[in-house]
Motif scaffolding. Structure first.
Motif, PDB file in Angstrom:
ATOM      1  N   LYS A 218       0.836  -1.213   0.000  1.00 37.80           N
ATOM      2  CA  LYS A 218       0.000   0.000   0.000  1.00 37.80           C
ATOM      3  C   LYS A 218       0.869   1.261   0.000  1.00 37.80           C
ATOM      4  CE  LYS A 218      -3.975  -2.058   2.319  1.00 37.80           C
ATOM      5  NZ  LYS A 218      -4.616  -2.253   3.642  1.00 37.80           N
ATOM      6  N   ILE A 219       1.989   1.201   0.749  1.00 35.11           N
ATOM      7  CA  ILE A 219       2.921   2.342   0.796  1.00 35.11           C
ATOM      8  C   ILE A 219       3.539   2.577  -0.577  1.00 35.11           C
ATOM      9  CG2 ILE A 219       5.085   3.232   1.794  1.00 35.11           C
ATOM     10  CD1 ILE A 219       2.881   3.305   3.860  1.00 35.11           C
ATOM     11  N   LEU A 220       3.824   1.486  -1.288  1.00 36.73           N
ATOM     12  CA  LEU A 220       4.392   1.599  -2.634  1.00 36.73           C
ATOM     13  C   LEU A 220       3.414   2.313  -3.562  1.00 36.73           C
ATOM     14  CD1 LEU A 220       6.513   0.994  -4.788  1.00 36.73           C
ATOM     15  CD2 LEU A 220       5.649  -1.333  -4.932  1.00 36.73           C
ATOM     16  N   GLU A 221       2.161   1.925  -3.487  1.00 39.88           N
ATOM     17  CA  GLU A 221       1.127   2.547  -4.326  1.00 39.88           C
ATOM     18  C   GLU A 221       0.958   4.034  -3.991  1.00 39.88           C
ATOM     19  OE1 GLU A 221      -3.364   1.284  -5.608  1.00 39.88           O
ATOM     20  OE2 GLU A 221      -2.027  -0.270  -4.832  1.00 39.88           O
ATOM     21  N   LYS A 222       0.918   4.342  -2.685  1.00 38.45           N
ATOM     22  CA  LYS A 222       0.783   5.737  -2.250  1.00 38.45           C
ATOM     23  C   LYS A 222       2.002   6.563  -2.666  1.00 38.45           C
ATOM     24  CE  LYS A 222      -2.110   4.742   1.812  1.00 38.45           C
ATOM     25  NZ  LYS A 222      -2.117   4.663   3.290  1.00 38.45           N
ATOM     26  N   SER A 223       3.170   5.920  -2.673  1.00 41.25           N
ATOM     27  CA  SER A 223       4.411   6.614  -3.044  1.00 41.25           C
ATOM     28  C   SER A 223       4.388   7.021  -4.508  1.00 41.25           C
ATOM     29  CB  SER A 223       5.622   5.721  -2.766  1.00 41.25           C
ATOM     30  OG  SER A 223       5.696   5.391  -1.394  1.00 41.25           O
ATOM     31  N   LEU A 233      10.295   6.665  -8.969  1.00 42.31           N
ATOM     32  CA  LEU A 233      10.337   5.998  -7.681  1.00 42.31           C
ATOM     33  C   LEU A 233      11.502   5.012  -7.716  1.00 42.31           C
ATOM     34  CD1 LEU A 233       7.539   4.763  -5.403  1.00 42.31           C
ATOM     35  CD2 LEU A 233       9.381   3.173  -5.976  1.00 42.31           C
ATOM     36  N   VAL A 234      12.462   5.216  -6.828  1.00 40.58           N
ATOM     37  CA  VAL A 234      13.604   4.314  -6.727  1.00 40.58           C
ATOM     38  C   VAL A 234      13.399   3.483  -5.463  1.00 40.58           C
ATOM     39  CG1 VAL A 234      16.106   4.095  -6.587  1.00 40.58           C
ATOM     40  CG2 VAL A 234      15.097   6.005  -7.865  1.00 40.58           C
ATOM     41  N   SER A 235      13.200   2.177  -5.635  1.00 39.13           N
ATOM     42  CA  SER A 235      12.898   1.305  -4.499  1.00 39.13           C
ATOM     43  C   SER A 235      14.113   0.494  -4.092  1.00 39.13           C
ATOM     44  CB  SER A 235      11.753   0.357  -4.834  1.00 39.13           C
ATOM     45  OG  SER A 235      11.503  -0.482  -3.719  1.00 39.13           O
TER      46      SER A 235
END
Length: 334
Positions: A218-223, A233-235
């Protein structure tokens, strides 16, 4: 020499302190007597076997990726280092082993230690410094006036990345807990979000880059949602991508696995005209040299939470795994 080894991949089993043969420096290698070793979450992930599909290490192996120490032997082909040099490194994958008294390192992975740092401070830098550099400079190409969101600002990577982003002239937002707000502000964060009280997606908009380090999907989507069109977005936590598989030379079937793992996030990024990049940082002595210059100029300072003795290496690992560290944890070897 003494070294802490991973006997077999395990979540519960601790590293074992044993006597092993001292390595020798081959043609393009430098033998370093280790004074201090940085401890990273990556060390725990390797111990648990979380990367064994992509990095199939054979056990037993010596753990540890970060170190600072003194050159005691140089190979016949080494041009840039001599006996007595104080050096530091995030050693290359498949050549790890900094939880030991000595290590042989390829000279391309080494840099002269910053003169204004102790061995413990220097050992805290390489992995987090190179991760931040590769995310913000190499991939992000961050310019003055751009907006960067760095997650987990009080962690090892966060404390370095905030300072580097500020040096590059960016406006920096970060998340942290209430107790660490003053720390991240001191490091240069312009906008601090207390993640226990606020949702970052309601506060942030039109960012150029997000340095993502939270495993919650969910944090990835919000990011992705806080990026502007064309943003990146660099993960640091994945999912891994086919580009990553190509970079580290994985076979075709593992490239296919990464394609499946990353397809959902890639689709979401495409919808918002943003880019998703998985970063698995690499050893790079030339970049470390540039980081040294920033440290010696005073633009970046190390942030160390705690120093453990060599015998307390397992305690240091447990402390990092707790997720409560402010900055870096270091082992004093010598």
């Amino acid at each position: 020499m003494k070294a802490f080894i991973i006997k077999k991949y395990s979540k519960k089993e601790k590293l074992q302190l044993i006597e092993v043969s001292k390595p020798i420096a081959k043609e393009n290698e430098v033998l370093v007597q280790i004074h201090a070793a940085g401890v990273n979450l990556l060390d725990s992930m390797i111990k648990r076997g979380e990367f064994k599909i992509f990095l199939p290490y054979k056990t037993p192996l010596i753990n540890g990726h970060d170190m600072a120490g003194t050159v005691v032997e140089v190979g016949s082909g080494v041009k840039n280092f001599k006996i007595g040099d104080e050096v530091y490194s995030r050693v290359d994958d498949y050549r790890i082993g900094t939880f030991a008294e000595y290590i042989s390192v390829h000279e391309s992975d080494l840099a002269i230690k910053p003169k204004n740092l102790t061995m413990e401070e220097a050992a805290s830098i390489p992995l987090v410094g190179l991760t931040s550099w590769q995310a913000l400079v190499e991939i992000g190409n961050i310019k003055k006036g751009q907006k960067v969101f760095i997650q987990a600002g009080s962690g090892g990577v966060g404390t370095f990345a905030i300072q580097l982003a500020k040096y590059l002239g960016a406006f920096v937002a970060t998340t942290t807990s209430t107790t660490n707000i003053d720390l991240v502000k001191r490091l240069g964060a312009d906008l601090v979000i207390d993640y226990k009280k606020e949702d970052f997606e309601t506060k942030l908009k039109d960012y150029d880059l997000v340095l993502h380090s939270n495993r919650d999907p969910k944090i990835l989507e919000k990011s992705l949602a806080v990026l502007k069109s064309g943003g990146q977005l660099v993960s640091l936590v994945g999912p891994p991508t086919p580009d990553f598989a190509e970079e580290i030379g994985l076979p075709w079937y593992l490239k296919l696995v990464t394609k499946l793992l990353s397809s959902s996030v890639k689709k979401k990024a495409k919808k918002t005209n943003t880019m998703f990049k998985f970063l698995f940082m690499r050893a790079e002595g030339s970049q470390l040299k540039q980081i040294t210059q920033l440290i010696e100029s005073g633009a970046i300072e190390p942030v160390i939470d705690k120093v453990f003795s060599f015998e307390q290496t397992n305690d240091a690992m447990s402390y990092v795994e707790s997720g409560r560290t402010k900055g870096k944890v270091v082992i004093k070897v010598k």
